[in-house]
Design a protein around this motif. Sequence first.
Motif, short mmCIF file in Angstrom:
data_model
loop_
_atom_site.label_atom_id
_atom_site.label_comp_id
_atom_site.label_asym_id
_atom_site.label_seq_id
_atom_site.Cartn_x
_atom_site.Cartn_y
_atom_site.Cartn_z
N ILE A 82 0.85 -1.19 0.00
CA ILE A 82 0.00 0.00 0.00
C ILE A 82 0.88 1.24 0.00
O ILE A 82 1.76 1.38 0.83
CB ILE A 82 -0.92 0.03 1.23
N LEU A 83 0.64 2.13 -0.93
CA LEU A 83 1.36 3.40 -1.00
C LEU A 83 0.55 4.55 -0.45
O LEU A 83 1.09 5.53 0.03
CB LEU A 83 1.77 3.69 -2.45
N GLY A 84 -0.77 4.47 -0.54
CA GLY A 84 -1.65 5.54 -0.06
C GLY A 84 -2.93 5.57 -0.86
O GLY A 84 -3.25 4.62 -1.58
N THR A 85 -3.67 6.66 -0.75
CA THR A 85 -4.91 6.80 -1.50
C THR A 85 -4.71 7.82 -2.62
O THR A 85 -3.77 8.59 -2.62
CB THR A 85 -6.07 7.28 -0.60
N CYS A 86 -5.64 7.79 -3.56
CA CYS A 86 -5.57 8.70 -4.71
C CYS A 86 -6.99 9.10 -5.08
O CYS A 86 -7.84 8.23 -5.29
CB CYS A 86 -4.88 7.98 -5.88
N ASP A 87 -7.26 10.40 -5.13
CA ASP A 87 -8.59 10.83 -5.55
C ASP A 87 -8.62 11.31 -6.99
O ASP A 87 -9.68 11.61 -7.52
CB ASP A 87 -9.17 11.88 -4.60
N SER A 88 -7.47 11.33 -7.66
CA SER A 88 -7.46 11.73 -9.07
C SER A 88 -7.68 10.54 -10.01
O SER A 88 -8.08 10.73 -11.15
CB SER A 88 -6.15 12.44 -9.42
N VAL A 89 -7.42 9.33 -9.53
CA VAL A 89 -7.72 8.12 -10.30
C VAL A 89 -8.98 7.53 -9.70
O VAL A 89 -9.02 7.17 -8.53
CB VAL A 89 -6.56 7.09 -10.23
N THR A 90 -10.04 7.45 -10.50
CA THR A 90 -11.34 7.04 -9.97
C THR A 90 -11.86 5.74 -10.60
O THR A 90 -13.02 5.42 -10.48
CB THR A 90 -12.38 8.16 -10.18
N GLU A 91 -10.97 5.01 -11.25
CA GLU A 91 -11.35 3.73 -11.85
C GLU A 91 -10.45 2.63 -11.28
O GLU A 91 -9.23 2.79 -11.18
CB GLU A 91 -11.19 3.77 -13.36
#
Length: 109
Positions: free
Chosen positions: A5-14
């Motif tokens: 796990i590197l973290g979360t991302c809200d710019s990639v939504t798929e």
Amino acid sequence: MSYKILGTCDSVTECDCCGKKGLKKTVALSNEGSIIYYGTQCAALALMGSKAKGNAVDQEARAGDYVTRLIEKGYGLRTAAEAMGRKFGFQWEIKDSVLHFGAAGMISA
């Protein structure tokens, strides 16, 4: 395959796993040097063998985001790890300048 796990991302939504679109966020995973983006349930299935553990994966991803933000603000890796441990309750260990925490969290200094 070995995922981290590197973290979360809200710019990639798929989700790169199931293809679901319009997600509020994805979990960024490292897979043998490549970065992939899974929804929390697919990430939980890949990491822990159960989609029911999506909340645990989300918590680890948020802890990774927290450590990354602290490091970007100038905190050392150990200080950021201690703060993450207090805030999220994860056990952690630093080996070869890499922070390991939870089931699959990993942050490089």
